[in-house]
Design a protein around this motif. Structure first.
Motif, PDB file in Angstrom:
ATOM      1  N   GLN A 363       7.495  -6.618   3.483  1.00  0.00           N
ATOM      2  CA  GLN A 363       6.284  -6.939   4.346  1.00  0.00           C
ATOM      3  C   GLN A 363       6.953  -7.035   5.985  1.00  0.00           C
ATOM      4  O   GLN A 363       7.530  -7.968   6.183  1.00  0.00           O
ATOM      5  CB  GLN A 363       5.899  -8.328   3.995  1.00  0.00           C
ATOM      6  N   THR A 370       7.708  -3.951  14.447  1.00  0.00           N
ATOM      7  CA  THR A 370       7.398  -2.824  13.615  1.00  0.00           C
ATOM      8  C   THR A 370       7.243  -1.527  14.684  1.00  0.00           C
ATOM      9  O   THR A 370       7.838  -0.685  14.468  1.00  0.00           O
ATOM     10  CB  THR A 370       5.941  -3.131  12.852  1.00  0.00           C
ATOM     11  N   LEU A 389       5.211  -1.235   0.230  1.00  0.00           N
ATOM     12  CA  LEU A 389       4.735  -1.687   1.616  1.00  0.00           C
ATOM     13  C   LEU A 389       3.399  -2.718   1.823  1.00  0.00           C
ATOM     14  O   LEU A 389       2.417  -2.223   1.600  1.00  0.00           O
ATOM     15  CB  LEU A 389       4.799  -0.805   2.712  1.00  0.00           C
ATOM     16  N   GLU A 391       1.032  -5.091   3.871  1.00  0.00           N
ATOM     17  CA  GLU A 391       0.661  -5.091   5.185  1.00  0.00           C
ATOM     18  C   GLU A 391       1.451  -5.853   6.288  1.00  0.00           C
ATOM     19  O   GLU A 391       1.984  -7.074   5.783  1.00  0.00           O
ATOM     20  CB  GLU A 391      -1.028  -5.527   5.443  1.00  0.00           C
ATOM     21  N   ILE A 392       1.554  -5.959   7.616  1.00  0.00           N
ATOM     22  CA  ILE A 392       2.373  -6.607   8.341  1.00  0.00           C
ATOM     23  C   ILE A 392       1.871  -7.846   8.487  1.00  0.00           C
ATOM     24  O   ILE A 392       0.623  -8.131   8.637  1.00  0.00           O
ATOM     25  CB  ILE A 392       2.303  -5.798   9.963  1.00  0.00           C
ATOM     26  N   SER A 405       1.198  -1.225   8.233  1.00  0.00           N
ATOM     27  CA  SER A 405       2.358  -0.813   7.305  1.00  0.00           C
ATOM     28  C   SER A 405       2.059   0.662   6.645  1.00  0.00           C
ATOM     29  O   SER A 405       3.045   1.348   6.299  1.00  0.00           O
ATOM     30  CB  SER A 405       2.505  -1.675   6.243  1.00  0.00           C
TER      31      SER A 405
END
Length: 457
Positions: A363, A370, A389, A391-392, A405
């Motif tokens: 994450q 990012t 992955l 989500e951010i 992501s």
């Protein structure tokens, strides 16, 4: 706060109100101030075990940010995350009550200690601070401690001691560590990070140099001589420097062997064996962290036996390669790594342990990190056999740059994007096989996906 000396306000009988008192660093600050005779009150957004503990000590805590909570306070202390718009801060400023940052308060406190051991670096701060805590406890130095994580030895992230040493994890974000007064400053490494605050690597290096320069002329800087950025940062430094490294440095390893990822070695100082360590935590990075902790112990004149005794039972703080359980024969661990450099070290460690596959659920932490380190994330996340992955994790930011992501997943062959943590857990359930190592990784709440997995029957 400009023109005000915080030390004048953190005196016995004065009242300090702490906004966000339930946080790790704020709770420990509250205990230290309370123990020093300061009248401490506080507020937090929600009830927690920490809040209950503080109340049990006689520290009143209000839930919610109410303007009236600051009435009668001599000063207010806040974290960097609490802004002027906060109702309590606005009320304090309106009433002329001085408002200080948490780091300023710690800086004021450490000036009352003979030894202020401050551990800094882009990576490894929490682990190395924890190692130092184990060592100083083994030496019966009765230290006061502040760590950015929960250490099993303390069952907390802090400790209020009565010795002459304070040990603090020292973070560069928002230049917090520039409010500190180290007598011994440890620099583990210097990399470009927190690029929502720093402009670039040169800006980060400038801050670390300022931190080093806060050491008095009769103090000591403990520096990683195998990290080019650290040594560049300290170029021309006039204060005494003790270097450490695996292969070179004033403090280094000899007779190093790695057994299933765990380091066995002698700690050498000035050509002589100072201590022998057999680490209970994996990875070459932890060999280096242990050497840094040993160098700090040497700097403060502890015997090698204290290092051996302290490290014998060392266990990593929470979210540092933390074992969570098993699912379908796969081992599930969690780690706080959130920078490409930390991920590389984590994967080096994981791949040395001999599992069939490494499955990483990552994450990303903050949109700015990012974006700024996108290509580095792509490269390092190609290393596990499977990369999932999430989500951010936004943390303190809004997504005004439109990144996801899913953008990373599009560049990493075979990776999978999962928009929420339930999807991550479901994907891990389908993938897990006996002999796998499943890693949930990141500084946000990705650990919840792994915890949900091991609860499955």
């Amino acid at each position: 706060m400009e023109g005000k000396n915080i030390r004048d306000y953190l005196q016995p009988g004065k009242r300090a109100h702490l906004v966000g008192i339930g946080g790790v660093s704020m709770a420990s600050l509250a205990e230290v101030l309370h123990g020093a005779g300061v009248k401490v009150t506080g507020s937090d957004q929600r009830e927690s075990a920490t809040v209950l503990h503080l109340r049990s000590l006689g520290i009143p805590v209000v839930i919610g940010h109410l303007p009236e909570s600051v009435e009668g306070a001599d000063c207010v202390v806040r974290t960097a995350a609490v802004h002027d718009e906060n109702p309590e801060i606005a009320a304090a400023l309106g009433a002329g009550i001085p408002v200080f940052e948490r780091a300023e308060a710690w800086g004021a406190i450490m000036r009352d200690y003979k030894n202020a051991l401050c551990i800094s670096g882009t990576h490894g701060k929490t682990t190395t601070t924890s190692m130092c805590t184990h060592i100083f406890m083994a030496a019966q130095a009765d230290p006061t401690v502040m760590i950015g994580g929960t250490l099993p030895l303390l069952e907390a992230g802090h400790r209020v001691g009565h010795g002459d040493t304070i040990i603090l994890e020292s973070c560069e974000y928002c230049n917090s560590f520039l409010a500190f007064y180290p007598t011994v400053a440890v620099i583990l490494n210097v990399e470009a990070d927190h690029l929502d605050f720093f402009k670039d690597l040169a800006d980060v290096e400038h801050s670390f140099r300022e931190f080093a320069d806060r050491v008095p002329e009769n103090g000591l800087i403990v520096a990683n001589c195998e990290d080019e950025n650290t040594m560049f940062t300290l170029k021309g430094e006039t204060r005494p420097i003790m270097t450490f490294g695996i292969d070179k440095g004033d403090v280094h390893a000899a007779n190093l062997s790695m057994a299933h990822g765990f380091g066995f070695f002698d700690v050498m100082y000035k050509g002589e064996k100072y201590a022998h360590l057999e680490l209970s935590v994996p990875g070459m990075h932890n060999v280096k962290n242990a050497l840094a902790a040993a160098a700090a112990a040497i700097a403060l004149h502890l015997p090698g036996k204290a290092v051996e005794d302290g490290m014998r039972d060392f266990r990593l703080p929470g979210r540092r390669f933390e074992y969570k359980g098993m699912y379908n024969g796969a081992e599930v661990c969690d780690d706080y790594a959130h920078h490409p450099g930390e991920l590389a070290v984590l994967f080096d460690t994981a791949q040395a342990l001999g599992h069939k596959r490494v499955i990483c659920a990552f994450q990303p932490h903050t949109y700015s990190r990012t974006r700024e380190l996108f290509d580095d994330f792509v490269e390092v996340l190609k290393r596990p056999e499977v990369t999932i992955l999430a989500e951010i994790f936004a943390a303190r930011e809004d997504n005004d740059i439109g990144i996801s992501s899913a953008d990373l997943a599009a560049k990493i062959p075979g990776s999978v994007f999962c928009p929420d943590l339930k999807d991550v857990t479901e994907k891990l359930k389908r993938l897990a096989q006996p002999g796998d190592l499943i890693l949930t990784v990141g500084a946000g709440d990705i650990y919840l996906a792994g915890e949900a997995l091991v609860k499955e029957k």
